[in-house]
Design a protein around this motif. Structure first.
Motif: not given
Length: 262
Positions: A98-100, A104-108, A111-114, A155-164
């Motif tokens: 999700s690019f935002e 602006a992003a909802s925690w829901e 968290n689902k992305m994570i 930020a969240v998407y990038t964090a998830t892919k760094h984790a992968v």
């Protein structure tokens, strides 16, 4: 053909109903493998199962599951371990972005992305690893060039892919009985952007450099024979990610306008 190496072998593919996951299933079936495919859409899975059977004459086993839901993951894992102890491959492809901006992003959604991009990938790998080690198997984790180079509005998407990327590299050092491959593509022409960027602006800005999901999937399947450590595409983006790691401040300034096209 991979000299019949995959013929009759069971390989689990998550996020298998569309895009790279779907094409991976097709290429596996073409090699004579038995795809064990997982996705949320029962109808899409049924269509793929029928196509695989009619086109390649091989069995295709389907499971409907939302892997971001822990209870559904656990139910799936019980099924896989009890009914398919002969699994030789796991392709962790399921994920979304999700690019935002973070504010602006909802925690829901975050968290689902994570849960899908990271927790589910680690959970399935950890639970199936004993089977894969016993069978001399192969794990393919689909990351992203975003796992190597950070961008705004992700930020969240990038964090998830760094984790992968980090998880995959560590896992590779922990086991010598399982081949571990990371797949880090740049923008791929799939339905990913329908959710990541509903406005269509970013997709339009990178249309000229988008990768063909069919070609990436074919390369992924070939790693069952080549045992490649990583697939990084396109090559120029991988080079840029290495420059970013060496001089992040310089790269952030130089590519600020491109990064902000999301």
């Amino acid at each position: 053909m991979l000299t019949d190496k995959l013929k009759g072998k069971k390989i689990v593919v998550t996020g298998a109903s569309k895009g790279m996951g779907m094409f991976t299933v097709i290429h596996l079936a073409k090699e004579g493998a038995i795809p064990v495919i997982v996705a949320r859409g029962e109808q899409r899975l049924g269509i793929i199962r029928k196509f695989i059977g009619e086109t390649f004459g091989v069995e295709c086993i389907t499971y409907v599951a939302d892997l971001s839901d822990e209870s559904e993951r656990k139910k799936l894992l019980v099924e896989l371990k009890e009914k398919h102890p002969d699994i030789v491959g796991l392709v962790n492809n399921a994920g979304f972005g999700s690019f935002e901006s973070l504010q602006a992003a909802s925690w829901e959604k975050s968290n689902k992305m994570i849960q899908l991009n990271v927790t589910a990938l680690i959970h399935l790998t950890q639970e199936l690893l004993p089977i894969l080690e016993e069978n001399g198997g192969h794990v393919i984790n689909v990351g992203s060039q975003s796992g190597k180079i950070a961008t705004p509005k992700a930020a969240v998407y990038t964090a998830t892919k760094h984790a992968v990327v980090g998880f995959t590299n560590s896992l590779r050092m922990e086991t010598d009985r399982v081949t571990v491959t990371a797949v880090n593509p740049g923008p791929v022409a799939t339905s990913f952007f329908e959710q990541a960027d509903p406005s269509g602006g970013y997709e339009a800005s990178v249309k000229a450099i988008m990768l063909d999901p069919n070609k990436i999937a074919r390369r992924m399947v070939r790693t069952f024979d080549t045992h490649e450590r990583e697939i990084n595409a396109p090559a120029w983006m991988e080079a840029a990610s290495k420059l970013y790691q060496a001089a992040p401040g310089v790269m952030e300034k130089a590519f600020r306008s491109q990064f902000n096209k999301k």
